[in-house]
Scaffold this motif. Structure first.
Motif, mmCIF file in Angstrom:
data_model
loop_
_atom_site.group_PDB
_atom_site.id
_atom_site.type_symbol
_atom_site.label_atom_id
_atom_site.label_comp_id
_atom_site.label_asym_id
_atom_site.label_seq_id
_atom_site.Cartn_x
_atom_site.Cartn_y
_atom_site.Cartn_z
ATOM 1 N N SER A 1 4.158 8.775 -4.573
ATOM 2 C CA SER A 1 4.196 9.369 -5.912
ATOM 3 C C SER A 1 5.358 8.787 -6.705
ATOM 4 O O SER A 1 6.481 8.698 -6.187
ATOM 5 C CB SER A 1 4.355 10.892 -5.822
ATOM 6 O OG SER A 1 3.264 11.469 -5.149
ATOM 7 N N PRO A 2 5.120 8.417 -7.960
ATOM 8 C CA PRO A 2 6.192 7.831 -8.772
ATOM 9 C C PRO A 2 7.230 8.887 -9.150
ATOM 10 O O PRO A 2 6.924 10.080 -9.236
ATOM 11 C CB PRO A 2 5.455 7.315 -10.008
ATOM 12 C CG PRO A 2 4.245 8.177 -10.111
ATOM 13 C CD PRO A 2 3.846 8.476 -8.693
ATOM 14 N N THR B 1 0.825 -1.213 0.000
ATOM 15 C CA THR B 1 0.000 0.000 0.000
ATOM 16 C C THR B 1 0.855 1.256 0.000
ATOM 17 O O THR B 1 0.572 2.219 -0.730
ATOM 18 C CB THR B 1 -0.928 0.005 1.226
ATOM 19 O OG1 THR B 1 -1.745 -1.181 1.208
ATOM 20 C CG2 THR B 1 -1.828 1.228 1.212
ATOM 21 N N VAL B 2 1.908 1.253 0.813
ATOM 22 C CA VAL B 2 2.815 2.409 0.860
ATOM 23 C C VAL B 2 3.434 2.638 -0.516
ATOM 24 O O VAL B 2 3.540 3.773 -1.001
ATOM 25 C CB VAL B 2 3.913 2.196 1.914
ATOM 26 C CG1 VAL B 2 5.002 3.265 1.783
ATOM 27 C CG2 VAL B 2 3.321 2.236 3.313
ATOM 28 N N GLY B 3 3.845 1.546 -1.169
ATOM 29 C CA GLY B 3 4.431 1.659 -2.504
ATOM 30 C C GLY B 3 3.466 2.240 -3.512
ATOM 31 O O GLY B 3 3.836 3.078 -4.337
ATOM 32 N N ASP C 1 6.545 13.701 -13.230
ATOM 33 C CA ASP C 1 5.923 13.580 -14.548
ATOM 34 C C ASP C 1 7.008 13.227 -15.571
ATOM 35 O O ASP C 1 8.041 13.909 -15.624
ATOM 36 C CB ASP C 1 5.245 14.892 -14.939
ATOM 37 C CG ASP C 1 4.578 14.803 -16.307
ATOM 38 O OD1 ASP C 1 3.496 14.208 -16.402
ATOM 39 O OD2 ASP C 1 5.155 15.334 -17.275
ATOM 40 N N PRO C 2 6.810 12.190 -16.381
ATOM 41 C CA PRO C 2 7.845 11.781 -17.341
ATOM 42 C C PRO C 2 8.168 12.849 -18.376
ATOM 43 O O PRO C 2 9.336 13.027 -18.755
ATOM 44 C CB PRO C 2 7.256 10.519 -17.989
ATOM 45 C CG PRO C 2 5.788 10.591 -17.729
ATOM 46 C CD PRO C 2 5.637 11.305 -16.439
ATOM 47 N N PRO D 1 10.452 8.834 -20.101
ATOM 48 C CA PRO D 1 10.572 7.423 -19.727
ATOM 49 C C PRO D 1 9.206 6.750 -19.637
ATOM 50 O O PRO D 1 8.199 7.396 -19.332
ATOM 51 C CB PRO D 1 11.253 7.473 -18.358
ATOM 52 C CG PRO D 1 10.877 8.814 -17.813
ATOM 53 C CD PRO D 1 10.787 9.735 -18.994
ATOM 54 N N ASN D 2 9.177 5.455 -19.932
ATOM 55 C CA ASN D 2 7.925 4.697 -19.882
ATOM 56 C C ASN D 2 7.599 4.190 -18.476
ATOM 57 O O ASN D 2 6.430 3.948 -18.161
ATOM 58 C CB ASN D 2 7.996 3.512 -20.843
ATOM 59 C CG ASN D 2 8.085 3.951 -22.289
ATOM 60 O OD1 ASN D 2 7.457 4.913 -22.694
ATOM 61 N ND2 ASN D 2 8.899 3.256 -23.077
ATOM 62 N N PHE D 3 8.628 4.020 -17.663
ATOM 63 C CA PHE D 3 8.423 3.450 -16.333
ATOM 64 C C PHE D 3 9.129 4.300 -15.284
ATOM 65 O O PHE D 3 10.201 4.851 -15.541
ATOM 66 C CB PHE D 3 8.948 2.014 -16.267
ATOM 67 C CG PHE D 3 8.353 1.101 -17.300
ATOM 68 C CD1 PHE D 3 7.087 0.554 -17.125
ATOM 69 C CD2 PHE D 3 9.054 0.805 -18.461
ATOM 70 C CE1 PHE D 3 6.534 -0.277 -18.076
ATOM 71 C CE2 PHE D 3 8.511 -0.032 -19.429
ATOM 72 C CZ PHE D 3 7.253 -0.573 -19.233
ATOM 73 N N PRO D 4 8.552 4.402 -14.085
ATOM 74 C CA PRO D 4 9.207 5.162 -13.010
ATOM 75 C C PRO D 4 10.379 4.382 -12.426
ATOM 76 O O PRO D 4 10.426 3.146 -12.514
ATOM 77 C CB PRO D 4 8.082 5.336 -11.981
ATOM 78 C CG PRO D 4 7.194 4.149 -12.193
ATOM 79 C CD PRO D 4 7.238 3.877 -13.677
ATOM 80 N N ILE D 5 11.323 5.107 -11.855
ATOM 81 C CA ILE D 5 12.451 4.450 -11.186
ATOM 82 C C ILE D 5 12.131 4.194 -9.716
ATOM 83 O O ILE D 5 12.819 3.431 -9.046
ATOM 84 C CB ILE D 5 13.730 5.293 -11.299
ATOM 85 C CG1 ILE D 5 13.527 6.666 -10.638
ATOM 86 C CG2 ILE D 5 14.160 5.452 -12.735
ATOM 87 C CD1 ILE D 5 14.812 7.442 -10.421
ATOM 88 N N ALA D 6 11.095 4.841 -9.225
ATOM 89 C CA ALA D 6 10.673 4.666 -7.829
ATOM 90 C C ALA D 6 9.188 5.042 -7.742
ATOM 91 O O ALA D 6 8.692 5.795 -8.568
ATOM 92 C CB ALA D 6 11.510 5.546 -6.901
#
Length: 196
Positions: free
Chosen positions: A36-37, A30-32, A121-122, A165-170
């Motif tokens: 925010s990404p 849930t925390v993850g 935001d990417p 980027p297509n995916f977040p790093i965190a």
């Protein structure tokens, strides 16, 4: 208590241990999900110097350029570069706060400067990285006396533009869930032993 007493205590409280372990994993997950990404984008600049007319001039120019690259790396995160970027992109941030999300480095023995920007935001991450790469040469030119520019012939050219980027790093949701699982299990075992 001996070892068998501990084992017996764990067996008696196995339902509580499992329940707390599962709750820990759910809490971590849930925390993850609620965090925010963070997206990361990178642009790259090549620092070049015009070749000289004698044999020694290229070597001297190369050494000089290597030294200047380090100055440009430091300059990239100063208000002289970031303030115009903030104004152009209408970013709601100060240069000091933006600098915390910017990492500028140069690989050893290269004339490359890598600019990495993190944002929620990417598109913002990519736009900011590209804007810094575009602004850095302008700031260098503004700060360098015209006579020095003619003498050194140093140019800064963007060789790789940042793309969204297509995916977040965190955050790493799986890692959060795993940590929650481990911590939940530890708490469950501790609870069982305390009850005993």
């Amino acid at each position: 208590m001996n070892v068998m007493d501990y084992v017996s205590a764990l067996r008696k409280q196995w339902i509580a241990i499992v329940a707390v372990t599962v709750l820990g994993a759910v809490a971590g997950f849930t925390v993850g999900k609620l965090t925010s990404p963070t997206f990361q984008a990178t642009s790259q600049i090549f620092v070049g110097a015009t070749a000289g007319n004698t044999v020694s001039e290229p070597a001297q120019g190369s050494t000089f350029t290597q030294n200047m690259v380090q100055s440009y790396v430091q300059l990239a995160t100063t208000p002289a570069v970031l303030d115009p970027v903030i104004e152009d992109l209408n970013i709601d941030s100060s240069a000091k706060n933006l600098a915390k999300r910017v990492r500028v480095e140069t690989p050893i023995n290269t004339f490359l400067i890598t600019i990495t920007v993190q944002a929620v935001d990417p598109d913002e991450a990519a736009e900011t990285a590209n804007a810094i790469a575009a602004q850095l040469p302008q700031t260098v030119e503004a700060l360098t006396p015209s006579t020095s520019v003619e003498g050194t012939g140093i140019t800064l050219t963007t060789v790789a533009k940042a793309t969204p980027p297509n995916f977040p790093i965190a955050p790493n949701t799986k890692l959060y869930a795993l940590l929650g699982l481990v911590l939940g299990g530890a708490l469950g075992v501790a609870y069982a032993l305390l009850r005993a």
